[in-house]
Design a protein around this motif. Structure first.
Motif, mmCIF file in Angstrom:
data_model
loop_
_atom_site.group_PDB
_atom_site.id
_atom_site.type_symbol
_atom_site.label_atom_id
_atom_site.label_comp_id
_atom_site.label_asym_id
_atom_site.label_seq_id
_atom_site.Cartn_x
_atom_site.Cartn_y
_atom_site.Cartn_z
ATOM 1 N N PRO A 1 -1.734 36.750 -19.910
ATOM 2 C CA PRO A 1 -1.452 35.319 -20.491
ATOM 3 C C PRO A 1 -1.471 33.805 -20.735
ATOM 4 O O PRO A 1 -0.841 32.904 -20.916
ATOM 5 C CB PRO A 1 0.583 35.394 -20.172
ATOM 6 N N GLN A 2 -3.267 34.230 -20.888
ATOM 7 C CA GLN A 2 -3.715 32.993 -20.525
ATOM 8 C C GLN A 2 -5.140 32.354 -21.242
ATOM 9 O O GLN A 2 -5.528 31.865 -20.804
ATOM 10 C CB GLN A 2 -4.236 32.314 -18.627
ATOM 11 N N SER A 3 -5.211 33.644 -22.147
ATOM 12 C CA SER A 3 -6.553 33.467 -23.083
ATOM 13 C C SER A 3 -6.799 32.195 -23.524
ATOM 14 O O SER A 3 -7.436 31.711 -23.912
ATOM 15 C CB SER A 3 -6.460 34.247 -24.060
ATOM 16 N N GLU A 4 -5.562 30.887 -23.618
ATOM 17 C CA GLU A 4 -5.584 29.746 -24.224
ATOM 18 C C GLU A 4 -6.364 29.104 -23.744
ATOM 19 O O GLU A 4 -7.004 27.818 -23.864
ATOM 20 C CB GLU A 4 -3.709 28.810 -24.779
ATOM 21 N N VAL A 5 -6.640 29.614 -22.439
ATOM 22 C CA VAL A 5 -7.236 28.233 -21.240
ATOM 23 C C VAL A 5 -8.596 28.531 -22.552
ATOM 24 O O VAL A 5 -9.638 26.748 -22.604
ATOM 25 C CB VAL A 5 -7.973 28.451 -19.764
ATOM 26 N N ALA A 6 -8.782 30.001 -22.053
ATOM 27 C CA ALA A 6 -10.424 29.955 -23.382
ATOM 28 C C ALA A 6 -10.430 29.296 -24.498
ATOM 29 O O ALA A 6 -11.506 29.146 -24.933
ATOM 30 C CB ALA A 6 -11.203 31.467 -23.007
ATOM 31 N N GLU A 7 -9.299 29.606 -24.790
ATOM 32 C CA GLU A 7 -9.968 29.222 -26.012
ATOM 33 C C GLU A 7 -9.821 27.524 -26.559
ATOM 34 O O GLU A 7 -10.738 26.765 -26.962
ATOM 35 C CB GLU A 7 -8.503 29.305 -27.225
ATOM 36 N N TYR A 8 -8.985 27.230 -25.286
ATOM 37 C CA TYR A 8 -9.234 25.178 -25.722
ATOM 38 C C TYR A 8 -10.428 24.750 -25.163
ATOM 39 O O TYR A 8 -11.137 24.272 -25.600
ATOM 40 C CB TYR A 8 -8.082 24.838 -24.519
ATOM 41 N N LEU A 9 -10.949 25.640 -23.780
ATOM 42 C CA LEU A 9 -12.272 25.351 -23.374
ATOM 43 C C LEU A 9 -13.517 25.681 -24.626
ATOM 44 O O LEU A 9 -14.681 24.827 -24.086
ATOM 45 C CB LEU A 9 -12.178 25.777 -22.049
ATOM 46 N N SER A 10 -13.305 26.859 -25.624
ATOM 47 C CA SER A 10 -14.372 26.308 -25.777
ATOM 48 C C SER A 10 -15.163 26.190 -27.062
ATOM 49 O O SER A 10 -15.431 25.530 -26.810
ATOM 50 C CB SER A 10 -14.156 28.486 -26.852
ATOM 51 N N LYS A 11 -13.550 25.250 -27.361
ATOM 52 C CA LYS A 11 -13.721 23.796 -28.087
ATOM 53 C C LYS A 11 -14.008 22.407 -27.450
ATOM 54 O O LYS A 11 -14.648 21.734 -27.787
ATOM 55 C CB LYS A 11 -11.643 23.918 -28.813
ATOM 56 N N ARG A 12 -13.556 22.456 -26.560
ATOM 57 C CA ARG A 12 -13.327 20.976 -26.103
ATOM 58 C C ARG A 12 -14.354 20.570 -25.162
ATOM 59 O O ARG A 12 -15.267 20.022 -24.989
ATOM 60 C CB ARG A 12 -12.434 21.296 -24.695
ATOM 61 N N LEU A 13 -15.133 22.093 -24.195
ATOM 62 C CA LEU A 13 -16.623 21.631 -23.543
ATOM 63 C C LEU A 13 -17.830 20.868 -24.201
ATOM 64 O O LEU A 13 -18.411 20.788 -23.640
ATOM 65 C CB LEU A 13 -16.800 23.074 -22.059
ATOM 66 N N PRO A 14 -17.287 21.723 -25.694
ATOM 67 C CA PRO A 14 -18.943 21.295 -25.999
ATOM 68 C C PRO A 14 -19.162 19.910 -26.373
ATOM 69 O O PRO A 14 -19.983 18.956 -26.004
ATOM 70 C CB PRO A 14 -18.966 22.224 -27.262
ATOM 71 N N GLU A 15 -17.525 19.367 -26.989
ATOM 72 C CA GLU A 15 -17.776 17.735 -26.776
ATOM 73 C C GLU A 15 -17.787 17.234 -25.698
ATOM 74 O O GLU A 15 -18.447 15.815 -26.412
ATOM 75 C CB GLU A 15 -15.719 17.335 -27.390
ATOM 76 N N VAL A 16 -17.862 17.872 -25.212
ATOM 77 C CA VAL A 16 -18.072 17.001 -23.550
ATOM 78 C C VAL A 16 -19.678 16.913 -22.885
ATOM 79 O O VAL A 16 -19.774 16.791 -21.205
ATOM 80 C CB VAL A 16 -17.048 17.305 -22.257
ATOM 81 N N GLY A 17 -20.168 18.008 -23.924
ATOM 82 C CA GLY A 17 -21.551 18.192 -22.694
ATOM 83 C C GLY A 17 -21.838 19.069 -21.765
ATOM 84 O O GLY A 17 -22.400 19.949 -21.134
#
Lengths: 357, 247
Positions: free
Chosen positions: A31-47
């Motif tokens: 029950p933690q796939s949301e970490v990946a979903e969140y970071l797949s969107k956020r990490l490109p935003e911060v390079g």
């Protein structure tokens, strides 16, 4: 600082970014796939760098590579996935590299279930993979604490050059709570040039390695690790709740501690002098402080509540040296104990050992 | 006096532990020469495998990272993705890459990781003492196929270069051999091209090198080269299997 209402798993991802970790390798698992979903969107935003690996085995080895390259690095998973990651974790411990792992624990063994559990306590505190290694293992009890400890985990991993594991469960990862990311000041990363694979320009070549073919050298290294794990005792953290006058104290951590707190508050109104000792670092375990309470003549008994068949129970028994009776209550398999059954257990245990009201 | 031949700068002054006749030393040297020629020593990270060549890290005078069995492409991914300015290569044997590490190599290739993989195919497990590999030839005797590889029981040898060349993602995939001086020269060209593609940020690059293992094959180095030519070359044809330009 203003608070944001956030799901636990997403807050873990955001906490990593705030701590200066902008690389993440993962494999989805409930029950933690949301970490990946969140970071797949956020990490490109911060390079930053996001890679969804082909397996948890590979994800942990990508972490091993990145940790060796001297960048702040984290991955997250849940129990069966952490089992697969233990290969990489053992190498990371053996090569003395800093890395952060988050285990959102679910019921087991095997494929188990997807609901909250504390069945991976042994895996988090006793090593988990092969070889004589330990995590610095931390068990927060709220989304806010998860954020704070994920942020602190990076400098701690760097301080000891050792993997740090933050242990949560499906409840902490899936629920939404208000969080403040400003509570922990981000720390600058340590200088990695003396050991990391950054390219050997103007310095001798560096090597990331865990192979010791000479047994005497490996033994020497094992002693070094032992000394390091003992030094980690400086990081021991725990909470004492209504311990001042208690005749019985309950040991509980993480999600379970929240249920126990509710139960204690209700029982206090009925006159039961019950306190709670909540380990926050589960390795190193707050053994000395707990032992002192165990030796207090006022304390007649100790109770352990956890969501496993008695894994932390062993550490508690060792901490109090069985000088006081230790009662045990658990729900397992993904069931979170409810306050009523917890209160009933605590009442019985308290009265059984002559607690006064 | 003019120096016309010397140890590559990218190699340390260390005597290797390899058996007489082993081709690992040749392959190491080719990689080191290419690193020197492209001026990459100070920006290279080599990822050493598990197997005979685990001690590659003692022989290369560059930053090195020792990986778990088969996982070198994942470790290299972790390094390259977080420090993209580095040149990152893995050096792996056939047990490491084609058996336990098959998932890692296929997915690294399919993601198009900008890394270089040097794959040593000698049709056997070396360090563990001559067991059957996924690349062991039909009928070839090993310590775990004492009657010879039975393809009805364990299947045929895996052709990794061919397998990787089926992936749609652009890459450079080539198979060379180390059994004659001419082939060694050709192998070096392939390695150089592979590193060049990485330096240019073009694609994943993969060089398979047919190699010999006289100790575990149980024949002399000269006979080993003959055995390679007779048995391995027809099954593992040399050549370029894929170039990024094809896409």
């Amino acid at each position: 600082m203003s608070k944001i209402l956030m799901k636990g798993a997403e807050a873990v991802g955001e906490a990593a970014i705030r701590a200066g970790c902008i690389s993440y390798f993962c494999y989805p698992i409930t029950p933690q796939s949301e970490v990946a979903e969140y970071l797949s969107k956020r990490l490109p935003e911060v390079g930053g760098t996001f890679v969804q690996a082909e397996s948890e085995v590979a994800a942990s080895q990508m972490v091993y590579g990145a940790a060796g390259a001297g960048v702040r690095i984290m991955t997250t998973s849940s129990s069966p996935g952490i089992s697969l990651m233990t290969e990489g974790i053992s190498y990371i411990a053996g090569a003395e590299l800093p890395a952060v792992f988050v285990n959102i624990v679910r019921g087991g063994p095997g494929l188990g279930g997807i609901l909250p559990s504390q069945a991976d306590y042994f895996q988090a505190t006793k090593g988990g993979g092969h070889g004589d290694y330990r995590f610095l293992a931390i068990a927060p009890a709220s989304v806010q604490e998860m954020v704070e400890w994920v942020m602190r985990a990076f400098p701690l991993a760097e301080k000891y050059r050792n993997p740090v594991m933050v242990v949560g469960d499906g409840l902490l990862a899936q629920m939404m709570e208000p969080v403040d990311f400003g509570c922990v000041e981000p720390t600058p990363q340590i200088d990695v040039e003396s050991w990391a694979t950054t390219g050997c320009k103007d310095r001798p070549a560096n090597l990331i390695n865990s192979l010791f073919l000479d047994p005497l050298k490996l033994e020497e290294f094992n002693w070094k690790l032992k000394a390091k794990y003992e030094a980690m005792e400086a990081e021991i953290a725990y909470e004492e709740y209504k311990m001042d006058d208690c005749e019985m104290f309950v040991v509980a951590y993480g999600t379970t501690s929240r249920v126990v707190r509710t139960a204690i508050n209700a029982l206090r109104e009925e006159g039961y002098k019950i306190g709670m000792f909540r380990p926050i670092t589960i390795f190193p375990f707050p053994q000395k402080a707990m032992r002192a309470y165990g030796e207090n003549p006022r304390v007649k008994s100790v109770a352990v509540v956890e969501m496993s068949n008695g894994q932390m129970l062993e550490d508690v028994k060792w901490a109090v040296l069985e000088k006081k009776p230790v009662e045990f209550f658990a729900r397992n398999g993904g069931i979170v104990p409810n306050p009523h059954e917890t209160m009933e257990f605590l009442r019985k245990s308290y009265e059984k050992h002559g607690g006064t009201k | 006096m003019k120096t016309i031949f010397s140890r590559p700068r990218a190699m340390t002054e260390t005597i290797t532990h390899y058996c007489p006749g082993c081709t690992h030393g040749t392959a190491h040297r080719l990689v080191a020469e290419v690193i020197d020629e492209l001026g990459l020593r100070e920006s290279t990270v080599g990822v050493a495998p598990v197997g005979c060549s685990v001690l590659l890290y003692n022989y290369m005078d560059t930053d090195m990272h020792q990986a778990a069995h088969g996982r070198a492409p994942a470790v290299a991914t972790g390094i390259k993705r977080t420090r993209p300015n580095l040149t990152v290569y893995t050096y792996q044997g056939d047990g490491d890459l084609a058996s336990i590490g098959m998932a890692e190599i296929i997915h690294a290739a399919n993601r198009g990781e900008k890394i270089t993989v040097v794959f040593i195919n000698n049709a056997i497990y070396g360090m563990t003492g001559g067991q059957m590999a996924p690349t062991t030839m039909p009928g070839q005797r090993t310590t775990t196929s004492p009657a010879g590889r039975d393809v009805d029981n364990v299947g045929y040898p895996i052709r990794v270069a061919e397998l990787l060349s089926t992936l749609r993602t652009p890459s450079y995939v080539v198979r060379g051999s180390l059994h004659t001086p001419h082939n060694i020269i050709e192998a070096k060209k392939a390695i150089r091209q592979a590193f060049q593609y990485q330096v240019d940020g073009t694609c994943f690059s993969f060089v398979e090198l047919l190699s010999i293992c006289p100790t575990n094959w149980g024949i002399t180095p000269v006979k080993s080269n003959e055995w390679l030519e007779k048995n391995m070359l027809p099954y593992y044809p040399l050549g370029v299997y894929k170039t990024p330009e094809e896409n």
